[in-house]
Design an enzyme around this catalytic site. Structure first.
Site, PDB file in Angstrom:
ATOM      1  N   CYS A  53     -20.250  20.137 -58.217  1.00 39.63           N
ATOM      2  CA  CYS A  53     -20.361  20.461 -59.503  1.00 39.63           C
ATOM      3  C   CYS A  53     -18.663  20.965 -60.016  1.00 39.63           C
ATOM      4  CB  CYS A  53     -21.332  20.924 -59.900  1.00 39.63           C
ATOM      5  SG  CYS A  53     -21.596  21.663 -61.888  1.00 39.63           S
ATOM      6  N   HIS A  55     -27.948  28.356 -68.834  1.00 38.60           N
ATOM      7  CA  HIS A  55     -28.289  27.439 -69.976  1.00 38.60           C
ATOM      8  C   HIS A  55     -29.925  27.680 -70.527  1.00 38.60           C
ATOM      9  CE1 HIS A  55     -24.664  27.283 -72.213  1.00 38.60           C
ATOM     10  NE2 HIS A  55     -24.202  26.425 -71.287  1.00 38.60           N
ATOM     11  N   CYS A  89     -24.623  28.459 -60.634  1.00 38.65           N
ATOM     12  CA  CYS A  89     -23.329  27.295 -61.860  1.00 38.65           C
ATOM     13  C   CYS A  89     -24.144  28.012 -63.787  1.00 38.65           C
ATOM     14  CB  CYS A  89     -23.632  25.837 -61.534  1.00 38.65           C
ATOM     15  SG  CYS A  89     -22.786  25.002 -63.030  1.00 38.65           S
ATOM     16  N   SER A 142     -24.685  25.969 -65.577  1.00 36.41           N
ATOM     17  CA  SER A 142     -25.237  25.161 -66.643  1.00 36.41           C
ATOM     18  C   SER A 142     -27.050  25.602 -66.150  1.00 36.41           C
ATOM     19  CB  SER A 142     -25.377  23.317 -65.823  1.00 36.41           C
ATOM     20  OG  SER A 142     -23.785  23.468 -66.733  1.00 36.41           O
ATOM     21  N   HIS A 199     -28.102  22.262 -59.716  1.00 31.51           N
ATOM     22  CA  HIS A 199     -27.935  21.225 -59.917  1.00 31.51           C
ATOM     23  C   HIS A 199     -26.475  20.909 -58.510  1.00 31.51           C
ATOM     24  CE1 HIS A 199     -25.383  23.293 -62.935  1.00 31.51           C
ATOM     25  NE2 HIS A 199     -24.377  22.666 -62.157  1.00 31.51           N
TER      26      HIS A 199
END
Ligand SMILES: [Zn+2]
Ligand SMILES: [Zn+2]
Length: 365
Positions: A166, A45, A40, A42, A61
């Site tokens: 997610c 980042h 993912c 995220s 996550h």
């Protein structure tokens, strides 16, 4: 016990796949053998240094697995349960939880790189390795909070279940839970990656009439069509706002931003009709700001709002999404364009950076 995991030591360096020490679950915690983890944006980042979290860290996550054993006091999860990992475990008792907004839970005083009762369960040679989002599923085994491991039916394939945790929840939830899109209405989705495609299929589930997909990559627009978009706008060769205003006859009822970029958030706001709703789903770098015309808010009664994790109530919504998938009403197989072993996780993130495919996963043996 030992677990093989991908560890990020410094931003902009490859993760190192190595063996870590993992403590037994403490009170209220659950040990999960991870079956699959989603690649993912995220986590990316953090890899790029755009989000700060203590390092070294085990990211990941979006995942699913099987409960190996549970710590003292755990009542709602047991060994052998198939679980989707919920990256916003919640306390159940704070005002946000009681109000029905558990993703906003403020019931724990510890930071999100620690367990509720404090500290990390991961270490290497006695040095702490931090958790990420209390999930850290780029690891064969992980310890999570009881509320972070949501049991689902055993006939649900675990690689598909990981994505429910997610991208599916975030995209479908933004449409159904956050915006509560009305049947027959017009919907625009900016950004057709893993989350954007799920906004599109959320709009299909909600019975939206017109579903306009916007992206700069033709391969993503082709996916969007498969997922139920009725109109496609390639923003690399036309102004997406003008195109949306034309196609929708003056602006969409709802628009969803699934990229987390100031420019596209502004475009999302500009794409809705007076009285319409713009929903920011994408996660931006920590210090980005967005500006909009101040007078347009009252004069046009536009609604600009955020949606975090699809405004999930994970213990209700994750099993519900699993049921929709099993009933053939939710596409998840088509989202997974490639599977990598943990050893190749850095290749998986390079592919994500290039914009290849829709979603890839890390599959554990
Ligand atoms: Zn995610
Ligand atoms: Zn709470």
């Amino acid at each position: 016990m030992k677990t093989k995991a991908a560890v990020l030591y410094r931003p902009n360096t490859p993760m190192v796949v190595e063996t870590l020490d993992l403590q037994d679950p403490h009170e209220g915690e659950v040990l999960v053998k991870v079956a699959a983890a989603g690649v993912c944006h995220s986590d990316y980042h953090v890899m790029k240094g755009e989000w700060t979290t203590p390092l070294p860290v085990v990211l990941g996550h979006e995942g699913a697995g099987i409960v190996e054993r549970v710590g003292p006091g755990v009542k709602n999860v047991k060994a052998g349960d198939h679980v989707v990992l919920n990256f916003r475990p919640n306390c159940g008792w704070c005002p946000h939880c009681v109000r029905g907004q558990p993703v906003l839970c403020a019931g724990s005083s510890t930071p999100r790189n620690e367990m509720f009762s404090g500290g990390s369960r991961l270490s290497r040679g006695g040095e702490t390795v931090h958790h990420f989002a209390r999930t850290s599923c780029f690891s064969q085994y992980t310890v999570v909070q009881e509320s972070g491991a949501v049991p689902v039916r055993h006939d649900m394939p675990l690689d598909k279940a990981a994505l429910i945790g997610c991208s599916v929840m975030t995209g479908v939830g933004a449409v159904i839970n956050t915006a509560k899109v009305q049947a027959g209405s017009s919907v625009v989705v900016l950004g057709c990656g893993g989350v954007g495609l799920n906004c599109i299929q959320g709009a299909v589930l909600a019975g939206a009439g017109q579903i306009v997909a916007v992206d700069i990559k033709q391969n993503k627009l082709d996916y969007a069509r498969e997922f139920g978009a009725t109109d496609l706008i390639n923003a690399s060769n036309q102004n997406p706002v003008q195109a949306v205003l034309e196609i929708t006859g003056g602006g969409a009822d709802y628009a969803f931003e699934a990229l987390g970029r100031a420019e596209t958030i502004r475009q999302t706001y500009d794409s809705i009709r007076p009285g319409g709703m713009a929903v920011v789903v994408g996660m931006a770098p920590e210090n980005d700001e967005v500006s909009i015309n101040a007078l347009s808010l009252p004069r046009n009664e536009k609604i600009l709002m955020g949606s975090y994790y699809g405004s999930a109530r994970p213990w209700i919504d994750l099993p519900r999404l699993v049921d929709l998938y099993m009933a053939g009403r939710l596409r998840v197989d088509e989202l997974i364009t490639r599977s990598y072993p943990l050893e190749e996780i850095n290749d998986a993130y390079e592919a994500l950076a290039r914009g290849d495919g829709a979603r890839s996963i890390i599959a554990f043996e």
